[in-house]
Design an enzyme around this catalytic site. Sequence first.
Site, PDB file in Angstrom:
ATOM      1  N   TYR A   1       1.024  -1.080   0.018  1.00  0.00           N
ATOM      2  CA  TYR A   1       0.323  -0.040  -0.262  1.00  0.00           C
ATOM      3  C   TYR A   1       1.021   1.596   0.087  1.00  0.00           C
ATOM      4  O   TYR A   1       1.716   1.452   0.999  1.00  0.00           O
ATOM      5  CB  TYR A   1      -0.504   0.501   1.216  1.00  0.00           C
ATOM      6  CG  TYR A   1      -1.970   0.476   1.650  1.00  0.00           C
ATOM      7  CD1 TYR A   1      -3.059   1.262   0.612  1.00  0.00           C
ATOM      8  CD2 TYR A   1      -1.633   2.546   2.181  1.00  0.00           C
ATOM      9  CE1 TYR A   1      -3.673   2.343   0.664  1.00  0.00           C
ATOM     10  CE2 TYR A   1      -2.391   3.471   2.341  1.00  0.00           C
ATOM     11  CZ  TYR A   1      -3.032   3.706   1.622  1.00  0.00           C
ATOM     12  OH  TYR A   1      -4.164   4.893   1.689  1.00  0.00           O
TER      13      TYR A   1
ATOM     14  N   ASP B   1       8.963   2.694   0.220  1.00  0.00           N
ATOM     15  CA  ASP B   1       7.917   3.116   0.681  1.00  0.00           C
ATOM     16  C   ASP B   1       8.792   3.454   2.000  1.00  0.00           C
ATOM     17  O   ASP B   1       8.034   1.803   2.285  1.00  0.00           O
ATOM     18  CB  ASP B   1       7.595   3.063   0.190  1.00  0.00           C
ATOM     19  CG  ASP B   1       5.806   4.249   0.846  1.00  0.00           C
ATOM     20  OD1 ASP B   1       5.891   4.143   2.063  1.00  0.00           O
ATOM     21  OD2 ASP B   1       4.210   3.653   0.253  1.00  0.00           O
TER      22      ASP B   1
ATOM     23  N   LYS C   1       4.939   9.662   8.805  1.00  0.00           N
ATOM     24  CA  LYS C   1       4.120   9.053   9.898  1.00  0.00           C
ATOM     25  C   LYS C   1       5.727   9.502  10.933  1.00  0.00           C
ATOM     26  O   LYS C   1       4.934  10.536  11.573  1.00  0.00           O
ATOM     27  CB  LYS C   1       4.339   6.910   9.450  1.00  0.00           C
ATOM     28  CG  LYS C   1       2.522   7.159   9.245  1.00  0.00           C
ATOM     29  CD  LYS C   1       2.242   5.611   8.936  1.00  0.00           C
ATOM     30  CE  LYS C   1       0.840   5.030   7.944  1.00  0.00           C
ATOM     31  NZ  LYS C   1       1.608   4.129   6.851  1.00  0.00           N
TER      32      LYS C   1
END
Length: 433
Positions: A150, A245, A273
């Site tokens: 994702y 990522d 994050k």
Amino acid sequence: MSASTPSLVPNSTALFARAQQLMPGGVNSPVRAFRSVGGAPFFVKAARGATLLTADDRVLIDFVCTWGPAIHGHNHPVIKKAIAAALESGTSFGTPNPYEVEMAELIVRFVPSIKKVRLCNSGTEATMSAIRLARGFTKRDKIIKFSGCYHGHSDSLLIKAGSGALTHGHPDSAGIPASFAQETIVLPYNDRAALDAAFAANPEKIACVIIEPYCGNVGFIMPDPGYLAYLREITAKHGTVLIFDEVMTGFRIAKGGVQERENITPDLTCLGKIIGGGLPVGAFGGRADIMDHLAPLGPVYQAGTLSGNPLAMAAGIAGLKLLEEQNPYVRLDALGQRLRDAVLAAARNKGLPVHVPQCGSMFSIFFTDTPVRDYATALKSDAKIFAKFFHLCLEKGVYLAPSAYEAGFLSTAHDGPAIDRACDVLTESLHSL
Ligand SMILES: *Cc1c(COP(=O)(O)O)cnc(C)c1O
């Protein structure tokens, strides 16, 4: 008592009833909706350390950690103080500000492959922009991603995606033109032959390969030994930009992310994050010659009204400095191992097949007898047993991610009574399955 009495927080049931009238599914991000485990989500009115305080006044030990950012636990006093200090000077300037420079210096110092960085507002923006940059740099259109990974919710990337997209049975989102999807080649993770075939079939057409170097969005999955090195080799050979990522793994698996732990140098890295310390943020960076293709120096456009926001920067800087001071990675790994060992021991007693991949503060509990190494094997995990296990844990005060296909996270605040209690709860819950 009126639900709108301002001095009282209504309970989760009342809030969810109102929310469903006003917001699709009652949530602003689908993974929060509890659809795959059944039941209704609880609302949280406060969080501290390793715990959440729900609107129903329950205290829960939290293994979601706001889906990754809270590596220092919730509402850490040092981060709180940094935000308060920044707030005194203003919330947004729309000009360059000193915090951005300090944040960029920290990122470049921590992440070995990043020479230059652009700050943005979410992980989704980071991956979307990194892919545009790779396409602009290589003048090629096609990209490779891996099933179950994702990378946020931009069009090119919501194809065979993990996280909420998978949990809710829509790994390929509606609303994405087939012509866009054609430019995205989706391969199985951990499969070298599939990589060879894709490069052979698309000579000089592949702009970039984007990967979660350790997958955290289909549960937690680690690469086979040598797989990431092979990926580095084949992308270099074909002039394809390799994008790690590390929105989830950055500053969590190691200070410099998976790339530091595995000693691999990607061309570009996406972050998010943890670098926001709990405020909205994203970043991408890497080789200076590629990054200099971004506007205003180069032809690839990317922008953001609130990018480099002083409050988000202050929170993130404080969080990163804490990581540097405390170097908590050995301690976090010990916590992760305790949790894993407790689950494995309880499952063995019960005669239940489980796999518990864990590295540092990330882990997953897969109810399957097949080792999990990609999307297809992750899907073999028994989601019904997981749902039952999830609710047993929740009843006893432990909050796991509400999906069989999400990773769990630990924070430094889990050290001590929280981990003791959690190990007991996981053990008892497995026993009652
Ligand atoms: C969470 C996540 C994203 C998206 O970040 P947002 O801030 O939610 O947009 C991208 N990639 C990975 C690996 C993630 O875990």
